[in-house]
Each structure stands twice: as C-alpha cells, then as structure tokens.
Design an enzyme around this catalytic site. Sequence first.
Site, PDB file in Angstrom:
ATOM      1  N   LYS A  56      -0.732  -3.171 -10.188  1.00 28.72           N
ATOM      2  CA  LYS A  56      -0.534  -1.910  -9.483  1.00 28.72           C
ATOM      3  C   LYS A  56      -1.682  -0.961  -9.806  1.00 28.72           C
ATOM      4  CE  LYS A  56       3.315   1.271  -8.581  1.00 28.72           C
ATOM      5  NZ  LYS A  56       4.705   1.587  -8.981  1.00 28.72           N
ATOM      6  N   ASP A  59      15.157   5.997  -6.931  1.00 26.29           N
ATOM      7  CA  ASP A  59      14.579   5.670  -5.625  1.00 26.29           C
ATOM      8  C   ASP A  59      15.026   4.277  -5.184  1.00 26.29           C
ATOM      9  OD1 ASP A  59      13.108   6.204  -3.340  1.00 26.29           O
ATOM     10  OD2 ASP A  59      11.237   5.446  -4.162  1.00 26.29           O
ATOM     11  N   VAL A  77      -0.864  -2.313  -4.477  1.00 26.10           N
ATOM     12  CA  VAL A  77      -0.361  -3.349  -5.385  1.00 26.10           C
ATOM     13  C   VAL A  77      -1.007  -4.663  -4.957  1.00 26.10           C
ATOM     14  CG1 VAL A  77       1.647  -4.563  -6.288  1.00 26.10           C
ATOM     15  CG2 VAL A  77       1.829  -2.134  -5.695  1.00 26.10           C
ATOM     16  N   ARG A  80       0.850  -1.190   0.000  1.00 23.33           N
ATOM     17  CA  ARG A  80       0.000   0.000   0.000  1.00 23.33           C
ATOM     18  C   ARG A  80       0.881   1.234   0.000  1.00 23.33           C
ATOM     19  NH1 ARG A  80      -5.390  -0.994   1.649  1.00 23.33           N
ATOM     20  NH2 ARG A  80      -5.704  -3.115   2.480  1.00 23.33           N
ATOM     21  N   GLY A  81       0.364   2.296  -0.592  1.00 25.85           N
ATOM     22  CA  GLY A  81       1.083   3.563  -0.606  1.00 25.85           C
ATOM     23  C   GLY A  81       0.104   4.716  -0.654  1.00 25.85           C
ATOM     24  N   GLY A  82       0.662   5.913  -0.631  1.00 26.39           N
ATOM     25  CA  GLY A  82      -0.195   7.092  -0.646  1.00 26.39           C
ATOM     26  C   GLY A  82      -0.948   7.263  -1.942  1.00 26.39           C
ATOM     27  N   MET A  83      -0.448   6.646  -3.031  1.00 25.28           N
ATOM     28  CA  MET A  83      -1.073   6.831  -4.335  1.00 25.28           C
ATOM     29  C   MET A  83      -1.870   5.613  -4.789  1.00 25.28           C
ATOM     30  SD  MET A  83       2.125   8.735  -6.238  1.00 25.28           S
ATOM     31  CE  MET A  83       1.252   8.874  -7.792  1.00 25.28           C
TER      32      MET A  83
END
Length: 393
Positions: free
Chosen positions: A41, A134, A26, A20-23
């Site tokens: 994704k 990154d 997956v 999970r992420g801010g955007m």
Amino acid sequence: MREKNKIIKDRYQLKRVIARGGMGKVFEAYDLKENRPVALKLLELNGPQAIQRFHREYESLCKINHPNIVKVYERFCIENRFFLVMEYVRGISLLEFIRNPRYHRITRQEQLKMFIDLSASIVEIHKLNIGHRDIKPSNIILNLRSKSIKLVDFGLAKQKAIDMTLTDAGALIGTPSYLSPEQINGDWSTKSDVFSLALSLYQFIIWLDHSPFQGSSKINTMINIQSKKLPILTDAISQEVKWLELLSDVIEKAMHKKPEKRICMSQFHQELKNIYRQSTTKKQNKNITNAKIFFKYFWLVLLVMCCFISTFFITILCIALPVWMISYHVEGAILDPQMELTYSGKKLGVICFGLGILYSCLLMGYARIFIGISVSSVAFLLFWDINIIRRSR
C-alpha cells in the site's frame, strides 16, 4: 514512471496495481526475501493527521491475529512516500461479487456463513478496543475458490482510548452510504460497526449493487440513514422461510437507529450462528427425508417388478403345463399324431391369472400392489395372444 517490475527497498518487486484511491495505490508485489506475494500500500500523505492515521492502521493490524482479517508485515517511508506491506488476498471485493450475476448461484446459507466468519473477526478487534469504522462490501475480500472472506482497509480504524483530535469536529469518517446514524452526528461506538456490517449483509442477501440507503446525493443518503426504514428482508427477496424471517429480525435489531437499543457485535455474531445452525439442520432433515422416500419407493418398485415377473412366469407355467399335458394325454390316451392342437392363451390366461395374483398376495402382502399387478396381468394376457401349437412331426 514505469512501476511494473520496479523493486522497492531492494525487496519488494511491483507486479500490478490492484486498487486506487485519492490518497494512493495498492500494488500486488512479490517479497524477494520471504518468497511470497504481498500487497504493498503506497500512500501520499499530507499533514500530521494523515500520517498519524497511517501509523494507527499499522499498529491496529499488528494487534490483530485472525484468519478473517488481513495481516500486516511491515511499514516504511521512502522520500515522504509511506508504504504498508500486507498479506496479499487473492479474490475480489464483495461489491464486485454482488455486481456480477454469475456469482449469484451460491446459497443463502453460504452467504450467511461468510458473515458469521466476518462478524467473528470484528468481535475480536472490538475486544482490543479497536473499531473499523468503514465496513462496507468494497472493504471485504472474498476468495472465489474457498469462499473465505477477509476484512481489509483499517485506515480509519480507531481505538476507543485514543483522543478524538485525529478527527476534526463534525467531520464524517467513513463511506456515507454505510455510516451509522450516530456517525452522521459526529459520534461513534463499536455498535457503529454492527450497523455497517448488518447493512452490508442486507445488501448481500438481496443482491443489491449499492447501499439500500443510497440517495441521489450525500445529503439524501444521510437523511435516508437517519429516517428511512428498510423493507423487511423476506419482503425484499419475496421468499418466506422461517430462518430468513429470523435473520430479518436480527438485522433489524442490528440496524436500530438508536445505538443504545442496538445489539452488540458479539450478540449479532451469536444470533447469526444460531440462525445458520437452524437453516442447515432443516436442510439436513429435508435431505434425510428425501433419501428415505427415495429408498422406500426404490424398494417398492423393485418388489413390484419382481412380483410382476414372478406372476408372469407362474401364469405361463399355468398355461403351458395344462397344454402340454393335454397335448400328450387325454384320459390316458395318446392324441392322433396328425392332429394339430391350438390353444388360446388369451382365454386360459384370464382363468389362470388369478393363480398368479394369489401367488403374489402370498409373496407380498400389500393390497395396493396386488391391484396394480392384477390390472397389469389382465392387460398383458388379454392383449398378448399366446398360441401354443403342437405340430406333428
């Protein structure tokens, strides 16, 4: 909304959320058409820049074909929700691996080999003028069985030829704890990836569960990156090994604060290969030496045992033969049948053990072995009283 078992685009069946992420998220999904697991994704994108970055990740991955970089299969958009279909990599992130003590049994050579493979993949993407921007342990996936490693998350990947308009002036792109000094200043080059990869390797070797530059705040972290000098690798792990000293030097060159003095990724990769070759060569030589020592002493012990056994039987023969002869013949005369003959092997053994030792000397030829056999024979014959008794019928 129930997402498990939901089918997207009449093809991809969702299984579970793996990140999970801010955007977005997956998912682990299953491709019903190709009959294979995939990573799906899902991104909730707002604004043209975010959408352009989404397309850039897909285009970047399409150009790359390397076993240590995740493959991409497809992209599509449904109701302003953007999907990227990628290779599903079984395993855990390097960060999870580092934070779990039960995985710390792998050798340092294995750790180094993983980053040799990883650096080889980044060399290839740099040849395409693509940088990851990154690189960090959480973007590195490790297969626990095969120990294979893959680089994921090219959402921030950048082609050198692309205009900088996709990044706001002075904006930080990447995870602060793993940024290079020039990225903090708003600049970037392929050598920035070298810094981030070397930093991740340093963290992996010393089994640190966070970036070595991590501070109490983002500002402190960035100050550390620009000014703090990390401890020498051999000091950090309290182990002085020649190849680890070489690795420490290479990491230091790869993490130079000034990018113009920093080695490039191809140099970093080649240096790691050379160090790995040296470390495994010494290990092989040590194994060969140990094997030689084992076989040397194995045969030595075997020969000593054979010699001791031979000495024992020769000594017994030397004792028994005279006693037998004396029992039946004394200057040609037969002994009185009523007579009982007791013969002490303790006394005769002291006299006769020398015959056995002489026999051993002729058989072996190693003086240091004979001394040991002599002492053993004397002790054996002195403390074991052999009494050979001939009784009359």
